[in-house]
Design a protein around this motif. Structure first.
Motif, short mmCIF file in Angstrom:
data_model
loop_
_atom_site.label_atom_id
_atom_site.label_comp_id
_atom_site.label_asym_id
_atom_site.label_seq_id
_atom_site.Cartn_x
_atom_site.Cartn_y
_atom_site.Cartn_z
N ALA A 3 0.81 -1.22 0.00
CA ALA A 3 0.00 0.00 0.00
C ALA A 3 0.84 1.27 0.00
N GLN A 4 2.10 1.15 0.41
CA GLN A 4 2.93 2.35 0.57
C GLN A 4 3.06 3.19 -0.69
N PRO A 5 3.23 2.60 -1.87
CA PRO A 5 3.38 3.45 -3.07
C PRO A 5 2.08 4.12 -3.53
N LEU A 6 0.94 3.69 -3.01
CA LEU A 6 -0.34 4.23 -3.47
C LEU A 6 -0.56 5.63 -2.90
N PRO A 7 -1.27 6.48 -3.63
CA PRO A 7 -1.64 7.77 -3.05
C PRO A 7 -2.60 7.55 -1.89
N PRO A 8 -2.53 8.38 -0.85
CA PRO A 8 -3.44 8.19 0.30
C PRO A 8 -4.89 8.34 -0.13
N ILE A 9 -5.75 7.51 0.45
CA ILE A 9 -7.16 7.52 0.09
C ILE A 9 -7.90 8.50 1.00
N PRO A 10 -8.59 9.52 0.45
CA PRO A 10 -9.36 10.45 1.29
C PRO A 10 -10.43 9.69 2.08
N THR A 11 -10.42 9.85 3.39
CA THR A 11 -11.26 9.03 4.26
C THR A 11 -11.97 9.88 5.30
N ALA A 12 -13.29 9.73 5.38
CA ALA A 12 -14.07 10.40 6.42
C ALA A 12 -14.00 9.58 7.69
N VAL A 13 -13.39 10.14 8.73
CA VAL A 13 -13.26 9.46 10.01
C VAL A 13 -14.35 10.00 10.93
N VAL A 14 -15.28 9.12 11.30
CA VAL A 14 -16.47 9.56 12.02
C VAL A 14 -16.25 9.42 13.53
N ALA A 15 -16.35 10.54 14.23
CA ALA A 15 -16.26 10.60 15.70
C ALA A 15 -14.93 10.09 16.25
N PRO A 16 -13.80 10.63 15.78
CA PRO A 16 -12.51 10.25 16.37
C PRO A 16 -12.27 11.05 17.65
N GLU A 17 -13.11 10.80 18.64
CA GLU A 17 -13.21 11.67 19.80
C GLU A 17 -12.50 11.12 21.04
N GLU A 18 -11.71 10.09 20.87
CA GLU A 18 -10.89 9.61 21.98
C GLU A 18 -9.53 9.19 21.41
N PRO A 19 -8.50 9.08 22.25
CA PRO A 19 -7.12 8.96 21.76
C PRO A 19 -6.87 7.79 20.81
N ALA A 20 -7.42 6.59 21.10
CA ALA A 20 -7.14 5.44 20.24
C ALA A 20 -7.74 5.63 18.85
N ALA A 21 -8.98 6.11 18.79
CA ALA A 21 -9.64 6.30 17.49
C ALA A 21 -8.93 7.38 16.68
N LEU A 22 -8.59 8.47 17.31
CA LEU A 22 -7.89 9.54 16.60
C LEU A 22 -6.47 9.11 16.24
N GLY A 23 -5.80 8.47 17.17
CA GLY A 23 -4.42 8.06 16.93
C GLY A 23 -4.28 7.08 15.79
N GLY A 24 -5.26 6.16 15.65
CA GLY A 24 -5.21 5.21 14.54
C GLY A 24 -5.32 5.90 13.20
N ALA A 25 -6.22 6.90 13.10
CA ALA A 25 -6.38 7.64 11.85
C ALA A 25 -5.13 8.45 11.53
N LEU A 26 -4.56 9.08 12.56
CA LEU A 26 -3.36 9.89 12.34
C LEU A 26 -2.15 9.03 11.98
N LEU A 27 -2.07 7.84 12.59
CA LEU A 27 -0.98 6.93 12.25
C LEU A 27 -1.09 6.47 10.80
N ALA A 28 -2.32 6.18 10.36
CA ALA A 28 -2.52 5.78 8.96
C ALA A 28 -2.17 6.93 8.02
N ALA A 29 -2.46 8.15 8.44
CA ALA A 29 -2.08 9.31 7.63
C ALA A 29 -0.57 9.46 7.58
#
Length: 461
Positions: free
Chosen positions: A168-194
């Motif tokens: 997946a690394q060579p692919l352009p990042p996929i625009p993704t709607a992250v719904v309710a990343p309102e606690e550290p694990a949920a937000l952290g996972g999205a930011l790590l993927a970014a």
């Protein structure tokens, strides 16, 4: 059965010689690091131990030296041998994938049953690895030993997920709607993927909570779009609308109930429905299994009928194809591997197999009913006389109902130490479902699966 028989002190003759070949594997480096406590990164398969920008993956010298003890303890003199001393000079490194031949030759017999052996080790390209001597106390009595009694070892690595991330690394990042990343694990996972360029997150939820979670994990949101929508249902609806507007190509669950998110995905007006039923596909990296394992459906369809199972099967095949599995083999699980009219799941399994034969399910090979053992273990399938292209080789396991799938996935995760990512399929775009128990690697894997599926789907279109 492997029987080891020794050569006693009285039987030892000068110039007697023995050799063993040993393939160095990446797992050997892991096992040795655990056994010795030596965590020098020079000896880790993926680490840069000297700062030159490249992983070295050098087998520890003491691992090389231990190969001498294998010859002395197993062959010459063999069982009952005790070490006295060893003196080696190391001449060349050994890396995973190289085979080392270790040869010992008896040079002296001394007091106290001391036997001195010349030692030579060389790689399969004939490069000398080490030379020296080893002195042992030879056994006095004749012994035999069954080497098969030794318990096995299973290294808990997850190299299949490493491969997915690399794909997946060579692919352009996929625009993704992250719904309710309102606690550290949920937000952290999205930011790590970014951070790994898998997704470009659009954060939708209570902005105050999102920024508080960012502060807790010391993350910066300056470059990201944050849409303030405190109500979870409204946030899910906004995510679906962003897809229809062409602003995102995937959805990701944050800190909200799954049914709240999926309610807006499946609604008839303005949702993301297609002609196919939604189903969840677990992508699992199981230690000791030489391929990815897909399990479906363990999260959405409680008691699917035959038509739904056909969609579940097709969804799983589509994910496997997107991850590079050519003609995935699908095992439809039941408690038994024979059709029994008293067990409706066996009838469904047989029907799914026939639907695959007739082209109603495409892209894979489907067989069933199969019990768990003969779906994934070839010896078990052969023992029961099952002849099938799938039995013992299944890439995908289709479970009879959600309860069975949920238990199977959790048993693999918490007992077999598998890592699990996955997607909801059957909608107009991939939906990434994460669990509060998911670690960072599992969240990354789910995003990698979404990115790979999106790329595969766009090429197919």
């Amino acid at each position: 059965m492997t029987i080891l028989t020794n050569v006693t002190w009285a039987e030892l003759e000068i110039d007697a010689s023995a050799s063993l070949d040993r393939l160095c594997r990446a797992d050997d480096l892991v096992v040795f690091a655990h056994a010795s406590g030596n965590r020098n990164p020079l000896h880790e398969a993926d680490a840069d131990g000297d700062g030159d920008g490249e992983p070295e993956a050098i087998a520890p010298a003491m691992w090389v030296a231990s190969l001498v003890s294998a010859v002395l303890g197993n062959v010459l003199p063999g069982p009952g041998t005790r070490y006295h001393s060893q003196d080696l000079t190391f001449l060349a490194p050994v890396h995973p994938g190289q085979t080392v031949r270790t040869t010992v030759t008896l040079r002296e017999k001394g007091d106290g049953r001391r036997a001195v052996f010349a030692v030579e080790l060389e790689r399969d390209d004939e490069t000398p690895v080490a030379r020296g001597t080893a002195t042992v106390i030879a056994p006095e009595h004749k012994l035999s030993f069954d080497a098969a009694d030794m318990p096995g070892l299973l290294v808990q690595d997850h190299h299949h997920f490493d491969r997915l991330l690399a794909m997946a690394q060579p692919l352009p990042p996929i625009p993704t709607a992250v719904v309710a990343p309102e606690e550290p694990a949920a937000l952290g996972g999205a930011l790590l993927a970014a951070e790994h360029t898998l997704i470009t997150p659009v954060l939708i939820g209570c902005e105050t909570k999102i920024r508080a979670a960012a502060q807790e994990i010391e993350a910066q949101l300056d470059t990201l779009q944050v849409i303030n929508e405190a109500d979870h249902s409204a946030a899910a609806a906004r995510a679906v609308q962003l897809f229809h507007d062409g602003n995102v190509r995937a959805l990701m669950k944050g800190h909200l109930h799954t049914d709240v998110l999926l309610r807006h995905v499946v609604k008839r007006e303005g949702g993301l429905r297609t002609s196919r039923r939604l189903s969840h596909v677990f992508v699992m990296d199981v230690p000791g299994l030489d391929h990815l394992l897909f399990v479906s459906d363990a999260a959405i369809n409680i008691s699917p009928d035959l038509a739904t199972k056909a969609d579940i099967t097709q969804n799983a095949i589509d994910v496997a194809l997107a991850l590079g599995v050519d003609e995935p083999k699908v095992g439809v699980l039941c408690a038994v591997e024979t059709v029994n009219p008293a067990m409706p799941s066996t009838l469904d399994a047989a029907a799914l197999a026939k639907m695959s034969e007739r082209g109603q399910i495409k892209g894979g090979i489907v067989d069933g009913p199969l019990a768990m053992d003969n779906a994934i273990d070839l010896a078990a399938a052969q023992t029961k006389g099952i002849r099938s292209l799938v039995a013992g080789r299944a890439d995908i396991l289709i479970v009879p109902n959600l309860e069975a799938g949920n238990m199977l996935a959790k048993e693999l995760t918490f007992v077999a130490h598998a890592q699990a990512g996955g997607l909801v399929m059957g909608a107009q775009c991939p939906v990434i479902l994460t669990s509060r128990s998911d670690d960072e690697r599992a969240r990354l894997a789910s995003c990698a699966v979404a990115a790979l599926y999106d790329a595969h789907h766009r090429v197919a279109d």
